[in-house]
Design an enzyme around this catalytic site. Structure first.
Site, mmCIF file in Angstrom:
data_model
loop_
_atom_site.group_PDB
_atom_site.id
_atom_site.type_symbol
_atom_site.label_atom_id
_atom_site.label_comp_id
_atom_site.label_asym_id
_atom_site.label_seq_id
_atom_site.Cartn_x
_atom_site.Cartn_y
_atom_site.Cartn_z
ATOM 1 C CD GLN A 30 43.601 42.183 -29.559
ATOM 2 O OE1 GLN A 30 44.292 41.964 -28.568
ATOM 3 N NE2 GLN A 30 42.721 41.312 -30.011
ATOM 4 N NE ARG A 68 48.236 39.864 -20.025
ATOM 5 C CZ ARG A 68 48.040 39.419 -21.265
ATOM 6 N NH1 ARG A 68 46.840 39.325 -21.771
ATOM 7 N NH2 ARG A 68 49.069 39.056 -22.005
ATOM 8 C CG HIS A 95 49.165 41.979 -26.649
ATOM 9 N ND1 HIS A 95 48.597 41.467 -25.498
ATOM 10 C CD2 HIS A 95 48.514 41.372 -27.670
ATOM 11 C CE1 HIS A 95 47.653 40.600 -25.807
ATOM 12 N NE2 HIS A 95 47.569 40.525 -27.124
ATOM 13 C CG ASN A 139 50.043 38.388 -25.291
ATOM 14 O OD1 ASN A 139 49.538 37.761 -24.367
ATOM 15 N ND2 ASN A 139 49.522 38.368 -26.518
ATOM 16 C CD GLU A 140 48.493 34.462 -27.073
ATOM 17 O OE1 GLU A 140 48.459 34.519 -28.313
ATOM 18 O OE2 GLU A 140 47.507 34.126 -26.386
ATOM 19 C CG ASN A 193 47.382 34.554 -22.791
ATOM 20 O OD1 ASN A 193 47.317 34.911 -21.616
ATOM 21 N ND2 ASN A 193 47.664 35.393 -23.779
ATOM 22 C CE1 TYR A 231 43.130 33.034 -25.424
ATOM 23 C CE2 TYR A 231 40.767 33.377 -25.291
ATOM 24 C CZ TYR A 231 42.048 33.878 -25.240
ATOM 25 O OH TYR A 231 42.255 35.212 -25.010
ATOM 26 C CD GLU A 283 45.067 37.047 -23.969
ATOM 27 O OE1 GLU A 283 44.494 36.342 -24.829
ATOM 28 O OE2 GLU A 283 45.956 37.859 -24.241
ATOM 29 C CD1 TRP A 305 40.065 37.927 -25.594
ATOM 30 C CD2 TRP A 305 41.784 39.095 -24.735
ATOM 31 N NE1 TRP A 305 40.450 38.850 -26.528
ATOM 32 C CE2 TRP A 305 41.497 39.572 -26.029
ATOM 33 C CE3 TRP A 305 42.821 39.681 -24.001
ATOM 34 C CZ2 TRP A 305 42.215 40.615 -26.606
ATOM 35 C CZ3 TRP A 305 43.526 40.707 -24.584
ATOM 36 C CH2 TRP A 305 43.228 41.166 -25.873
ATOM 37 C CD GLU A 331 40.688 37.483 -31.807
ATOM 38 O OE1 GLU A 331 40.802 38.337 -30.893
ATOM 39 O OE2 GLU A 331 41.291 36.401 -31.804
ATOM 40 C CD1 TRP A 332 44.580 39.237 -32.356
ATOM 41 C CD2 TRP A 332 45.802 40.991 -32.996
ATOM 42 N NE1 TRP A 332 45.150 39.810 -31.228
ATOM 43 C CE2 TRP A 332 45.902 40.883 -31.591
ATOM 44 C CE3 TRP A 332 46.505 42.035 -33.622
ATOM 45 C CZ2 TRP A 332 46.647 41.769 -30.813
ATOM 46 C CZ3 TRP A 332 47.253 42.920 -32.843
ATOM 47 C CH2 TRP A 332 47.322 42.774 -31.467
HETATM 48 C C1 NOJ Z 1 45.345 35.857 -27.621
HETATM 49 C C2 NOJ Z 1 45.814 37.245 -27.735
HETATM 50 O O1 NOJ Z 1 46.755 37.588 -26.764
HETATM 51 C C3 NOJ Z 1 44.713 38.251 -27.870
HETATM 52 O O2 NOJ Z 1 45.266 39.388 -28.431
HETATM 53 C C4 NOJ Z 1 43.593 37.669 -28.693
HETATM 54 O O3 NOJ Z 1 42.627 38.604 -29.021
HETATM 55 C C5 NOJ Z 1 42.982 36.529 -27.919
HETATM 56 N N1 NOJ Z 1 44.000 35.543 -27.629
HETATM 57 C C6 NOJ Z 1 41.822 35.837 -28.604
HETATM 58 O O4 NOJ Z 1 42.251 35.203 -29.749
#
Ligand code: NOJ
Length: 535
Positions: A22, A79, A125, A169-170, A313, A315, A381, A425, A432-433
């Site tokens: 990223q 991180r 990640h 990660n996730e 993580n 949100y 995060e 985060w 953002e992917w």
């Molecule tokens: C999860 C991910 O680990 C991270 O790469 C991503 O940008 C954030 N959440 C926000 O969506």
């Protein structure tokens, strides 16, 4: 909910997070091999505006700039993640790229340590070497051995300096978005009722192998911590009085957080909810066995307990209710059978999936405490995005951090959750992917239309550093608090002066009394001696 004043435990650690793909750019610099995200973003139509991470924030060339921001924030930890194909261009340890790969991370880690910032390093990640994807990626169980070999080199080369490791990660997103919906790399979606489970199975094994390797071979000498970061929304029943909605919430938690947490933090095996649902549906579909793979007894023993902390993580929150899919549909979603909505009163963000519902943060922390026997937790995060017209005065982000961190504080003080650290985060706006650069999570803004990619703090950067500085939210009634940048003024200063003067007064009185006491004792003794000599 009520705002709660108070501070976090003294050794609480505050940080910010990023990830390699990223922010780094340098996608083919100095011998780096391609990752599945390079491949994915270079296919038109996969990413919003066809954006990619070729250059991103150019952190590969901007170690100083990044360190500068971290120092300004006053974080205790940073991180970040390592790009596997930057270190092993072919994914195998016979192709180590010391020059471009390890070198960059060594420079970054040294700069962090020199700035007194603890590196927290994620091994994976999401940016798998494309060479490994070419042989099936996470669907091929040889990836377990590849991951272990990759981890071994990193423990060897960086383990004297890195004391906080995160294996994956996730894993939920790798399995579900990468191999289920296909909205993330490698973009596979044609077996949504099989592939995510196979991938999840291999992710769990890979994590366990890396953990055991560290635990047995490196821990004694290097003395660090190693664990995994698991992501999950909080699931709240749409109608708390409906048993069906309550069960849907429970299913959501077990299929989401529990998919990976139950094997690692409980008994080495998948939770009963997933095992039963997927088996029942598989058999009804005419299959001879469950689409969810089974662990052998020795595999369970190998996975169980492979953690030093719970990396979370988190949100957002969703409201759940039951959803029945036609019997023949084979997918993770239909196995789960949960529909979700959000409350219209919750504030929105720059991401469709992210609504502001801070209460869920406290609830998920408490749920982890109760479900997994009170593990030490690090939030790795948490944060919020914006989209569209940009504004440096990001009041929404300050509000988000204020309310979410306040719920974390309640979890610690009121619920006794063993929360050790909080990591926001993200350090700066980044890719953002599949949503591209439009969804911005940064505390720092990056101007992507300027080739120099300048970073500038948003208002929330200052606000977050104040929370760090105060270690929470000190009560204004007990102020003033210098950590808030508050200055005592007027009458308060007069009071301070009076208070200080009275202390000085009291001290001199005490001193006088002490000396006088000694004097009178001595004279008493002397007169006594004089008297006895006379006698
Ligand atoms: C999860 C991910 O680990 C991270 O790469 C991503 O940008 C954030 N959440 C926000 O969506």
């Amino acid at each position: 909910d009520m705002y709660f004043y108070g501070t976090f435990p003294e050794d609480f650690t505050w940080g910010v997070s990023s990830s390699a793909y990223q922010i780094e750019g340098g996608w083919d610099a100095d011998g780096k091999g391609p990752s599945i995200w390079d491949t994915f973003t270079h296919v038109p139509g996969n990413v919003n505006n066809n954006e990619n991470g070729d250059i991103a924030c150019d952190s590969y060339n901007k170690v100083e700039e990044d360190i500068y921001m971290l120092r300004a924030l006053g974080v205790k930890n940073y991180r970040f993640s390592l790009s596997w194909p930057r270190i092993f261009p072919t994914g195998r340890n016979n192709s180590i790229n010391s020059h471009g790969g390890l070198n960059y991370y060594e420079r970054l880690i040294d700069a962090l340590l020199a700035a007194n910032i603890v590196p927290q390093v994620t091994l994976y990640h999401w940016d798998l070497p494309q060479a490994l994807q070419d042989v099936g990626g996470w669907e091929n169980d040889t990836v377990v051995q590849r991951f272990k070999e990759y981890a071994e080199v990193l423990f060897q080369r960086l383990g004297d300096k890195v004391k906080f490791w995160i294996t994956l990660n996730e894993p939920y997103n790798t399995a579900y978005l990468g191999y289920g919906t296909g909205t993330a790399a490698p973009g596979i979606s044609f077996r949504p009722g099989h592939a995510p489970y196979v991938v999840g199975h291999n992710l769990l094994k890979a994590h366990a192998e890396a953990w055991h390797l560290y635990n047995e071979t490196f821990r004694a000498r290097q003395g660090g911590l190693i664990s995994i970061t698991i992501n999950s929304d909080w699931g709240e029943p749409r109608n708390p009085h409906s048993q069906e909605d309550v069960e849907a919430a429970r299913r959501l938690m077990q299929f989401f957080l529990g998919w990976f947490a139950h094997p690692i933090f409980k008994n080495g095996d998948y939770n009963e909810v997933m095992k039963r649902r997927i088996r029942e549906r598989s058999l009804a579909q005419g299959l001879s066995k469950s689409r969810l793979p089974e662990f052998t007894e020795s595999e369970k023993q190998r996975i169980k307990g492979t953690y030093d902390f719970f990396g979370l993580n988190h949100y957002t929150t969703v409201l759940t209710y039951n959803q029945n899919y036609p019997k023949g549909v084979m997918s993770y979603d239909s196995d789960r059978g949960v529909a979700t909505v959000t409350d219209r009163s919750w504030l929105s963000s720059g991401s469709l999936w992210l609504k502001v519902a801070p209460f869920g943060f406290r609830k998920i922390l408490r749920w982890i405490k109760e479900e997994y026997n009170n593990p030490p937790i690090y939030v790795t995060e948490n944060g919020v995005s914006e989209r569209g017209a940009f504004e440096f005065n990001d009041t929404w982000r300050m509000h988000y951090y204020r309310t979410y961190i306040n719920e974390a504080l309640k979890a610690v003080v009121l619920d006794g959750v063993d929360l050790r650290g909080y990591t926001a985060w993200s350090l700066m706006d980044n890719l953002e992917w599949a949503a591209g650069y439009e969804e911005k999570f940064g505390l720092y803004h990056v101007n992507f239309s300027d080739p120099a990619l300048p970073r500038r703090p948003k208002a929330s950067a200052k606000y977050y550093s104040q929370i760090i500085n105060c270690n929470g939210f000190p009560d204004p009634a007990t102020g003033p608090h210098p950590c808030l940048g508050e200055e005592p003024e007027g009458a308060e200063i007069a009071l301070y002066v009076l208070f200080a003067l009275s202390i000085v007064g009291a001290l001199s009185l005490a001193l006088f009394a002490y000396k006088y006491g000694k004097l009178s004792k001595r004279s008493h003794k002397q007169s006594h001696m004089e008297l006895s000599s006379k006698l």
